[in-house]
Design a protein around this motif. Structure first.
Motif, PDB file in Angstrom:
ATOM      1  N   TYR A   1     -18.201   5.319   0.841  1.00 37.66           N
ATOM      2  CA  TYR A   1     -17.830   4.049  -0.077  1.00 37.66           C
ATOM      3  C   TYR A   1     -18.715   4.183  -1.345  1.00 37.66           C
ATOM      4  N   THR A   2     -18.144   3.560  -2.416  1.00 28.33           N
ATOM      5  CA  THR A   2     -18.877   3.012  -3.564  1.00 28.33           C
ATOM      6  C   THR A   2     -19.768   2.088  -3.437  1.00 28.33           C
ATOM      7  N   LYS A   3     -20.566   1.869  -4.399  1.00 31.55           N
ATOM      8  CA  LYS A   3     -21.462   0.512  -4.309  1.00 31.55           C
ATOM      9  C   LYS A   3     -20.693  -0.703  -4.550  1.00 31.55           C
TER      10      LYS A   3
ATOM     11  N   SER B   1     -18.604   9.479  -8.845  1.00 31.26           N
ATOM     12  CA  SER B   1     -19.585   8.356  -8.616  1.00 31.26           C
ATOM     13  C   SER B   1     -20.220   8.423  -7.290  1.00 31.26           C
ATOM     14  N   GLU B   2     -21.488   7.968  -7.224  1.00 34.98           N
ATOM     15  CA  GLU B   2     -22.144   8.244  -6.131  1.00 34.98           C
ATOM     16  C   GLU B   2     -21.411   7.285  -4.747  1.00 34.98           C
ATOM     17  N   LYS B   3     -21.523   7.839  -3.699  1.00 36.84           N
ATOM     18  CA  LYS B   3     -21.013   7.280  -2.627  1.00 36.84           C
ATOM     19  C   LYS B   3     -22.114   7.348  -1.697  1.00 36.84           C
TER      20      LYS B   3
ATOM     21  N   TRP C   1     -25.962  -1.040   1.265  1.00 35.38           N
ATOM     22  CA  TRP C   1     -26.011   0.054   0.157  1.00 35.38           C
ATOM     23  C   TRP C   1     -27.271   0.651   0.171  1.00 35.38           C
TER      24      TRP C   1
ATOM     25  N   ASP D   1     -18.426   6.628 -16.947  1.00 36.36           N
ATOM     26  CA  ASP D   1     -17.711   6.388 -15.610  1.00 36.36           C
ATOM     27  C   ASP D   1     -16.423   5.534 -15.854  1.00 36.36           C
TER      28      ASP D   1
END
Length: 155
Positions: free
Chosen positions: A70-72, A59-61, A85, A50
């Motif tokens: 949003y991302t972590k 990436s996971e959102k 989150w 990544d």
């Protein structure tokens, strides 16, 4: 496929190209085979794909209460904790079977490289407006995202 072996000089050049791409200054264009080899190399050397291939990787959102993804890192920057989150609905997209899946589920099924291609063109899961109005009768069976109630930022 043979493993990709890069000299220190080649690694520095490639990292510079990736940094240029991330900074909007152009960069290297990798073919699918080159991307596969690079991912293999990064995994073999213990590097995070990544970070090194940020523009190539999803990436996971997750959804926040404002309906945006949003991302972590974004959640932590805003809330100063991972609590929100951990509770937030994960972004999902519909696959060819017309069921919603998370990015990690796409990767598990298609593999890293193919998952990126399929994910980019997959139909997005929408927000359930009935749930927002307190009228969704499908609960966990609903194919739409149920957003958490609005929260204030922890400062």
């Amino acid at each position: 496929m043979a493993a990709l072996e890069l000299t220190d000089e080649e690694q520095m050049w490639l990292q510079q190209q990736i940094d240029n791409e991330e900074n909007g200054e152009g960069g290297v264009v990798l073919t699918d085979d080159m991307e596969d080899e690079m991912l293999h190399f990064l995994n073999a050397t213990g590097q995070e794909a990544d970070g090194a291939l940020g523009s190539l990787q999803n990436s996971e959102k997750r959804f926040d209460s404002d309906g945006a993804l949003y991302t972590k890192e974004d959640f932590i920057k805003y809330y100063s904790t991972t609590d929100q989150w951990n509770e937030a609905p994960v972004e999902k997209k519909f696959d060819s079977d017309n069921k919603p899946y998370s990015y990690s589920e796409f990767v598990a099924f298609y593999g890293e490289v193919d998952a990126n291609r399929v994910w980019e063109v997959a139909r997005k899961q929408e927000i359930c407006t009935k749930f927002q109005q307190g009228q969704c009768e499908f609960a966990d069976r609903c194919i739409y995202v149920h957003l958490p109630p609005p929260r204030s930022a922890v400062k």
